[in-house]
Design a protein around this motif. Structure first.
Motif, mmCIF file in Angstrom:
data_model
loop_
_atom_site.group_PDB
_atom_site.id
_atom_site.type_symbol
_atom_site.label_atom_id
_atom_site.label_comp_id
_atom_site.label_asym_id
_atom_site.label_seq_id
_atom_site.Cartn_x
_atom_site.Cartn_y
_atom_site.Cartn_z
ATOM 1 N N PHE A 103 -1.700 -3.277 -6.680
ATOM 2 C CA PHE A 103 -2.632 -2.475 -6.684
ATOM 3 C C PHE A 103 -3.323 -1.936 -8.073
ATOM 4 O O PHE A 103 -2.694 -2.373 -8.910
ATOM 5 C CB PHE A 103 -2.275 -1.079 -5.912
ATOM 6 C CG PHE A 103 -1.384 -0.375 -6.767
ATOM 7 C CD1 PHE A 103 -1.746 0.517 -7.673
ATOM 8 C CD2 PHE A 103 -0.089 -0.047 -6.105
ATOM 9 C CE1 PHE A 103 -0.445 1.223 -8.146
ATOM 10 C CE2 PHE A 103 1.090 0.497 -6.660
ATOM 11 C CZ PHE A 103 0.992 1.183 -7.921
ATOM 12 N N SER B 95 0.023 -4.262 3.833
ATOM 13 C CA SER B 95 0.080 -2.628 4.030
ATOM 14 C C SER B 95 1.463 -2.029 3.950
ATOM 15 O O SER B 95 1.319 -0.881 3.562
ATOM 16 C CB SER B 95 -0.322 -2.545 5.334
ATOM 17 O OG SER B 95 0.617 -2.892 6.305
ATOM 18 N N MET C 112 0.807 -1.151 -0.118
ATOM 19 C CA MET C 112 -0.041 -0.299 0.065
ATOM 20 C C MET C 112 0.676 1.160 0.091
ATOM 21 O O MET C 112 0.435 2.141 -0.472
ATOM 22 C CB MET C 112 -0.832 0.003 1.247
ATOM 23 C CG MET C 112 -2.201 -0.801 0.929
ATOM 24 S SD MET C 112 -3.307 -0.621 2.036
ATOM 25 C CE MET C 112 -4.401 1.006 1.894
#
Lengths: 360, 799
Positions: free
Chosen positions: A311, B415, A227
C-alpha cells in the motif's frame, strides 16, 4: 629568666591574643610570640645557658607554653574569620527579585515538528525516511504513477512547469511526494518500507490553498501485505499522532490513478464553540488518501505485481499540523510572522519520540 | 456533479431518506460535497392572492394591495413591483419573516403614510433568480396559504457530488442511480426508450475523416420545430443545478448530458452549408465559438465542419454561426463518439472548459448513442414539435467487450478478507458486470461499455469492496520488518535536524518560505539562469526557483521590522536550485540576524549584531554536525555577491566552498527597504563533511597531568594580514606542546603605526611528557616569535 616570668609572659600573651579584633593584629601577635625572632624563640635561645637537668625541664615548659599559645591563636583566628565572613556576607546581600540576565531562545517551525512526529511514529513501525528532488520530470510525477498524458487527473493537479525542457522533457515542480516512491523503487529492490516527507507545489492560492505545501508519502510493499494492513497502519498512525486512543476513523472508497483499490480517510471531529475537537462523530474531516499500489505502478518500476503488493498513502502535513496544534489559517504557515512563530513554534528540546512522548 | 432528489428518483425506486442516500454515496466513493434543501429556508413564504391593487395615493410607482393570505385573513401590503396587479397569485413575506438574501426581518411599516403588513417578494430577494423589477407570479392553481417553493420546483433537495475522474459514468444522474442500487439502496428503474423511426431522409449527410478519434457519429434532422421556452419542470431542474435555461433545444441537450452523461449538440440546420464532416482542422482556420471567443486552429484539432466552415470543436464547444436561436425552424442533432484523449488534448491547447469536454474526457458510453439520440428525439418532438428524419450514421466503432478473469484467491490476497463467492457475483451483477463463466475459484467477467475505467482485476476488487464496505475490512497492525533498519533518517536529514534544533537554541526562529522568488531579486544574488524560470508562476514576484534563501529571509525581516521587532533572528532549512535538472538542488541552511543582540537590560548595553555573532552561530552548527570547525577555512577574497566586500567571506572545507557569511551588502538591504545592517549566512548542508560513522565509539583519551603554562604575546603586523595566519604559524611551531593559541585583543590607533594593528595572543603550553624548564619555555617562545615573524613580518610589541 625563670618559669614564673615565662608564665607571666604567657598570661599577658593570651590576654592580648584574645583581645585583638582583626586578623592582621592577630598575625602581628603571632609573629611577636611565635616568629623566628619572637619572644618564645628567644626563650629557647636562653636554653643554651642552662645545665642539662634544667635545660630539660625548662625546654619542656617552654614547649608547653608554645603549644598553648598556638592553640589560643588558632581559636582566635577561627573566631575572627567567622566574624569577618559574617560581615562580608551581610555586605554582599543583593536583591534577587531583580530580573535574570536575559537569554534568548528561538523556536522550531510547526511543520518541522509535525514531520519529526510523523517520522517518529513510522520509525516505530520500521519505516525509513527518504527524500528526493523537487524539480521533477513528467515521468516521475505522472507517467510512472499511472497518470497518462491526457488523464484528467493531471488537470486536477495544477502543475507548475519550468520554462525550459530538458531533452525534450517538460520539467515541473512535483505536485505530490509520490515521486519519491517511484525513485525509491527504481533504485532499490523490494521489499519497500519508507516514508517521504517534503515540499510539494500546485498552482493554487486562496484561503485553503498555498502554492507550496508539504506532504508525506508512505509506501509498504512486501509479499504478504493486503488491505487489512493498510487499514491497521493508518489507524495506528492516526491514534498515535493525535495521541488519542479512540478516534473515529472512516475509510471510504475513492480514486487515485496510482492505487487500486483506493480510499480516502476521514476522522471524526466535533465543534466546541468555534474550536474543532478531534473525536466525536458530529463531523468528518478528510485527512489522507491511500490505497493498494496499482500493479501498473509496480510494473513501471520493474517490480512483479504477482509477487509483491502493498500500500501507499499520502497526507498533507499542514492539515495534520492545523488539526493537532490548533492552527486556524493555512496561509500563516508561510508568513514568517515572529509572533506566530513564537506562539506555534516548538522549543529546541521538544524532540518528538515515542519514548518521551510526541508532545508535551 | 449536481442533481436533485426527485431527478434521482426518476431512475431509482427507493424508500431511503436523503441522509441515508448521502451516507451511502460517500461510502461508495461518490463523495457528497453539499446538500441544499431550500424548502426549509422558504417554508415561511406562502402563496397569497391580490384581491385588489390600487394606486398609492402619494407615490406613482407604488401600489396598495389587498392580499388574501389564507385562513380568511386579508392584509394590506404596499408593493413596488411593476407587475403587481389585481387577481394574480404571489408570494407573501409576512411580518416577522426573514428575507434570505439580506437577513432583514419584516416589520409592520408605513410607506409614504400607508401601512404595509408585509412584502410581496421578487426572485432576487429570494436569491433564486433575476426579477427584472417584478414580483414573483405563481400559477393560478397555487393554493393560498401553502409554502410557495413547490410551485417553482424549489422544494427538491439539491445534492452535489465530487466525482473522481475515473467515474465518467456517474456524470449523469442515471449512473449515480445505478451505483446506489448496487449498494442496496433501491432498485434501478428500467429505462423505457421509444425509438422514433423518422419519416424522411436527412438532407444533411455525415462523413468521418478521422475515424481514429471519432469512431462513430449519429445525426438526425428535424424540420419545422419551434424553439420555445422549455417547460417549467425542465427549467426548474436546470436552475436547481445552476444551469441557466436558454431555449428548449439547448435545454434538452443539457438535460440529457446531466441525466445520462451523454453530451449532444444541436445545429441550426439552415445555417449549415452542405454536409457534415468530422476532420482535423487546417492551420489558419478559425471559428467563433459559443463563448463568443474566436479560435485560430493549428492543423491538429478534431473539428466538425460543414462543407465550408468549422461549426464545432469536436466534443468541446459549438460555433456561434450555426447556433440555434429562438427563430430556428430546422435543426441537426449530433450524437458523436469523440475519443477522450483527443478531446482532452484539444481542450487543453485552447483552454476551453465545458461540460461536454468534461464528459468526453472521462469516457462516455459508446453504446449509449442510439439511446441518446432516441431520448433527445422524443423530447424535441414533444416540446418543440416538428418531424424527425431517419438517422444518419457513420460507424467504425469496434465494439469489443472487455473481459477480465479473476480468481477468488486474488480477491482474498489483495483485500485480506474472504468474501463469499455468491456475494461477489451479486455485487458484480448489480453494477451490470456480466458473469460469463464461473468455477470454484475463477470468474470470467464481462465489463459493460459504460465502465471503461475497469480494465484490470484490481479494479474489480475495488468494485466488490466498495459495495461490500471498507468498514467491514478489519484493521490489522503491521509487524516490524525482518531486517529492522539501524537508521531511520539519512545522514542529511540527521544533519538538518541537528542544525534546526541548535540554531533555535541559539535564539533563531525557524521559518519556511516559498521555494520560488522574483527573478529580478534573484539576480542580486547569482547570475541569471533561464532554466530556473517558471512557465506559469502564480505571481510575477514568484517566477524563479530560488538560488538562495537569503532574499526570502530579507523579506521576512522587513515584515517583522514593520511589526516593530527590534531584534530579528530567522533561519530556514530548505532547497536551493542550481538548475532545473532534478539532481541539481542543494539542501541549504540560511540564517539572518538584524538589530540588537538583546533587549535593554541591567547587565549589558544592547549592541548591534556583527559578523562575529554569525560566525559563532556557524561554528556551533558545524560542530553540531560532527565537523571540527577549527578546520574551516575563511576566505574573504571569495566574498559572496550579496556580501559587504569588507565584511563577508566564503567558508571552505579543503578546497570546497560550502557557504558564505557576513554582512549583507548595503545596496541590497536598501533595495529591500531595510536600510539597516543585516548579517547573514548560507551553508550547503550536504557539503558539511560528515564524520565517519563510529557507531558510538570514541578514541582512548590522552590527558597530560603536567603543568599548563600560559604566555601572552603581542604582535604588531600589517592591517591586511588575516589574524588567522598568526595563530596558524604559532600552532605550527610545535603542535605537541602548544595546546591552544587564542587571540584576546586587537588594537589599532595611538602608539601603533598607521596601517598596522596589534594582536594579542594567549598561548597555552603543556607537555605530555614532563614539566618544561624555564629554558625550554624561553626557547619555545622565541621559536613562536620567529615563526610569526617569518609568516607575517610581525614584530613583538615593545611596552
Amino acid at each position: 629568666m625563670n618559669l614564673e616570668e615565662v608564665t607571666q609572659e604567657k598570661k599577658i600573651a593570651i590576654e592580648r591574643i584574645n583581645s585583638v579584633s582583626s586578623l592582621d593584629d592577630l598575625e602581628e601577635l603571632r609573629v611577636l610570640y611565635l616568629g623566628k625572632k619572637g619572644i618564645l624563640s628567644s626563650y629557647m635561645k636562653h636554653l643554651s645557658t642552662l645545665g642539662d637537668q634544667e635545660k630539660k625541664e625548662f625546654g619542656f615548659f617552654i614547649n608547653q607554653v608554645k603549644d598553648e599559645v598556638v592553640s589560643v591563636i588558632g581559636l582566635r583566628k577561627e573566631l575572627l574569620e567567622a566574624q569577618q565572613l559574617q560581615i562580608l556576607l551581610e555586605n554582599e546581600k543583593c536583591d534577587l527579585t531583580l530580573p535574570e540576565r536575559p537569554s534568548y531562545i528561538g523556536r522550531v517551525h510547526p511543520i518541522s515538528q509535525a514531520i519529526d512526529e510523523i517520522t517518529a511514529i513510522f520509525a516505530s513501525m520500521g519505516f525509513q525516511t527518504i527524500d528526493g528532488p523537487e524539480i521533477e520530470d513528467d515521468f516521475h510525477n505522472f507517467s510512472a504513477l499511472n497518470i497518462s498524458d491526457m488523464h484528467p487527473a493531471r488537470q486536477m493537479h495544477d502543475t507548475f512547469y519550468l520554462r525550459n525542457k530538458i531533452d525534450e522533457k517538460s520539467m515541473l515542480l512535483r505536485t505530490h511526494t509520490s515521486t519519491m516512491q517511484v525513485r525509491h523503487m527504481e533504485n532499490n529492490k523490494p521489499p519497500y518500507r519508507v516514508i517521504a516527507p517534503g515540499r510539494t507545489y500546485r498552482c493554487d492560492w486562496d484561503m485553503t490553498h498555498t502554492p507550496m505545501f508539504h506532504q508525506v508519502e508512505g509506501l509498504l510493499i512486501d509479499r504478504n501485505i493486503n488491505m487489512t494492513h493498510l487499514k491497521g497502519c493508518i489507524v495506528d498512525f492516526i491514534k498515535l499522532f493525535f495521541e488519542l486512543d479512540d478516534v473515529p476513523i472512516r475509510f471510504r472508497s475513492s480514486y487515485f490513478p496510482f492505487t487500486e483499490p483506493s480510499a480516502e480517510v476521514d476522522i471524526g471531529c466535533s465543534w466546541r464553540g468555534k474550536e474543532l475537537v478531534i473525536g466525536g462523530k458530529s463531523d468528518w474531516l478528510e485527512i489522507l488518501g491511500c490505497g493498494m499500489v496499482h500493479p501498473n505502478v509496480l510494473r513501471n518500476v520493474g517490480v512483479n505485481p504477482d509477487e509483491y503488493q502493498g500500500f501507499a498513502f499520502g497526507m498533507g502535513i499542514e492539515r495534520l499540523a492545523m488539526l493537532k496544534y490548533g492552527i486556524g489559517d493555512l496561509r500563516t504557515f508561510f508568513e514568517s510572522d515572529l509572533r506566530w512563530l513564537n506562539h506555534y513554534g516548538f522549543a529546541p528540546f521538544d524532540i518528538p519520540s515515542l519514548i518521551g512522548g510526541l508532545s508535551r | 456533479m449536481k442533481f436533485t432528489l426527485s431527478w434521482l428518483k426518476d431512475f431509482l425506486e427507493t424508500e431511503a431518506t436523503i441522509d441515508q442516500i448521502a451516507v451511502t454515496l460517500t461510502n461508495i466513493g461518490l463523495e457528497v460535497e453539499n446538500i441544499v434543501d431550500r424548502s426549509e429556508v422558504f417554508q415561511p413564504f406562502t402563496v397569497a392572492h391580490i384581491i385588489e391593487a390600487t394606486q398609492h395615493p402619494n407615490a406613482d410607482r407604488l401600489r396598495v394591495c389587498r392580499v388574501d393570505i389564507g385562513n380568511n385573513e386579508v392584509i394590506q401590503v404596499v408593493c413596488g413591483g411593476k407587475n403587481a396587479r389585481t387577481g394574480i397569485k404571489v408570494v407573501i413575506a409576512k411580518v416577522g419573516t426573514v428575507i434570505p438574501t439580506n437577513q432583514l426581518k419584516m416589520k409592520l411599516s408605513k410607506i409614504r403614510d400607508v401601512e404595509s403588513h408585509g412584502m410581496l417578494v421578487s426572485l432576487d430577494e429570494m436569491g433564486i433568480g433575476e426579477s427584472d423589477g417584478g414580483i414573483i407570479e405563481l400559477p393560478n392553481d397555487a393554493v393560498i396559504g401553502e409554502p410557495f417553493a413547490k410551485y417553482l420546483g424549489l422544494d427538491d433537495p439539491v445534492i452535489e457530488l465530487s466525482i473522481t475522474p475515473n467515474r465518467g459514468d456517474c456524470l449523469g444522474v442515471y449512473g449515480i442511480a445505478r451505483d446506489l442500487a448496487a449498494a442496496g439502496l433501491g432498485t434501478l428503474k428500467k429505462l423505457e426508450i421509444s425509438k422514433i423511426v423518422g419519416n424522411f431522409n436527412s438532407p444533411i449527410a455525415v462523413d468521418i475523416g478521422d475515424k481514429e478519434n471519432c469512431p462513430r457519429f449519429i445525426g438526425r434532422y428535424f424540420k419545422n420545430v419551434a424553439n420555445i421556452e422549455s417547460p417549467m419542470w425542465l427549467q426548474n431542474r436546470l436552475k436547481a443545478v445552476g444551469n441557466n435555461p436558454i431555449s428548449a433545444l439547448v435545454d434538452i441537450t443539457n438535460y440529457i448530458s446531466l441525466t445520462f452523461g451523454r453530451p449532444l449538440h444541436v445545429y441550426d440546420a439552415d445555417k449549415l452549408l452542405g454536409n457534415i464532416s468530422v476532420r482535423r482542422a487546417k492551420s489558419e482556420e478559425s471559428f467563433l465559438a459559443l463563448n463568443e471567443k474566436q479560435y485560430l486552429f493549428n492543423d491538429s484539432e478534431l473539428v466538425v465542419s460543414d462543407s465550408n466552415n468549422i461549426v464545432a470543436l469536436a466534443g468541446i464547444i459549438g460555433g456561434m454561426d450555426s447556433a440555434v436561436t429562438n427563430d430556428t425552424k430546422n435543426v441537426f442533432l449530433e450524437v458523436a463518439y469523440f475519443k477522450a484523449d483527443k478531446v482532452a488534448a484539444d481542450g487543453r491547447i485552447h483552454k476551453i472548459d465545458t461540460d461536454a469536454r468534461y464528459r468526453f474526457e472521462r469516457n462516455i458510453d459508446p453504446n449509449f448513442m442510439e439511446d441518446g439520440a432516441a431520448i433527445a428525439s422524443s423530447m424535441i418532438m414533444e416540446i418543440c414539435g416538428g418531424e424527425a428524419s431517419k438517422l444518419v450514421e457513420q460507424n467504425t466503432y469496434n465494439n469489443v467487450q472487455n473481459i477480465i478473469n479473476i480468481s477468488f484467491e486474488y480477491i482474498e490476497r489483495l483485500s485480506g478478507i474472504k468474501i463469499n463467492s455468491s456475494d461477489i457475483i451479486r455485487i458484480l451483477k448489480s453494477f451490470g458486470f456480466g458473469i460469463i463463466k464461473e468455477s470454484d475459484n475463477f470468474l470470467e467477467v464481462s465489463i459493460p461499455s459504460y465502465r471503461q475505467d475497469v480494465t484490470q482485476k484490481c479494479d474489480l476488487v475495488e468494485e466488490i469492496l466498495r459495495i461490500y464496505g471498507y468498514d467491514n475490512i478489519p484493521a490489522i497492525s503491521i509487524n516490524l520488518p525482518e531486517n529492522i533498519p539501524n537508521r531511520i533518517l539519512t545522514t542529511q536529514q540527521i544533519k538538518k535536524n541537528r542544525i534546526r534544533r541548535i540554531l533555535s537554541q541559539q535564539g533563531y526562529f525557524e521559518t519556511i518560505t516559498w521555494s520560488f522568488m522574483s527573478k529580478t531579486k534573484a539576480e542580486l544574488f547569482t547570475s541569471y539562469d533561464e532554466s530556473l524560470e517558471l512557465l506559469n508562476p502564480i505571481h510575477v514576484e514568484l517566477n524563479y526557483m530560488r538560488p538562495t534563501i537569503i532574499s526570502n529571509l530579507l523579506e521576512a525581516i522587513v515584515k517583522n521590522k514593520n511589526r516593530r521587532f527590534e531584534s530579528i533572528s530567522l533561519f530556514e532549512i530548505g532547497p536551493i536550485f542550481k538548475s532545473s535538472k532534478p539532481e541539481d538542488f542543494r539542501n541549504f541552511v540560511s540564517g539572518v540576524r538584524y538589530g540588537k543582540d538583546c533587549q535593554k537590560n541591567m547587565f549589558s548595553r544592547p549592541r548591534d549584531f556583527d559578523p562575529y555573532d554569525i560566525k559563532s552561530d556557524i561554528y556551533t552548527l558545524i560542530n553540531e554536525c560532527g565537523f571540527n570547525p577549527s578546520n574551516l577555512i575563511i576566505e574573504q577574497k571569495l566574498a559572496p555577491i550579496w556580501g559587504h566586500p569588507g565584511k563577508s567571506a566564503a567558508i571552505k572545507i579543503g578546497k570546497e566552498v560550502i557557504g558564505y557569511f557576513g554582512e549583507v551588502h548595503p545596496k541590497i538591504t536598501k533595495l529591500y527597504d531595510i536600510n539597516d545592517r543585516v548579517f547573514a549566512f548560507e551553508i550547503s548542508v550536504q557539503d558539511i563533511v560528515s564524520p565517519k560513522l563510529k557507531r558510538g565509539k570514541k578514541p582512548i583519551p590522552t590527558y597530560s597531568d603536567f603543568q599548563v603554562i600560559q604566555r601572552d604575546f603581542a604582535f604588531i603586523v600589517d592591517k591586511e594580514v588575516p589574524s588567522e595566519r598568526i595563530i596558524k604559524s604559532i600552532v605550527r611551531v610545535n603542535n605537541k606542546l602548544i595546546s591552544s593559541a587564542d587571540i584576546f585583543d586587537l588594537y589599532e590607533g595611538i602608539n601603533i603605526e598607521s596601517g598596522k594593528k596589534s594582536i594579542a595572543v594567549n598561548v597555552k603550553i603543556q607537555s605530555p611528557d614532563g614539566t618544561l624548564t624555564d629554558d625550554e619555555i624561553e626557547a619555545l617562545s622565541r621559536e613562536i616569535i620567529d615563526s610569526v615573524n617569518k609568516e607575517t613580518n610581525a614584530v613583538v610589541r615593545s611596552h
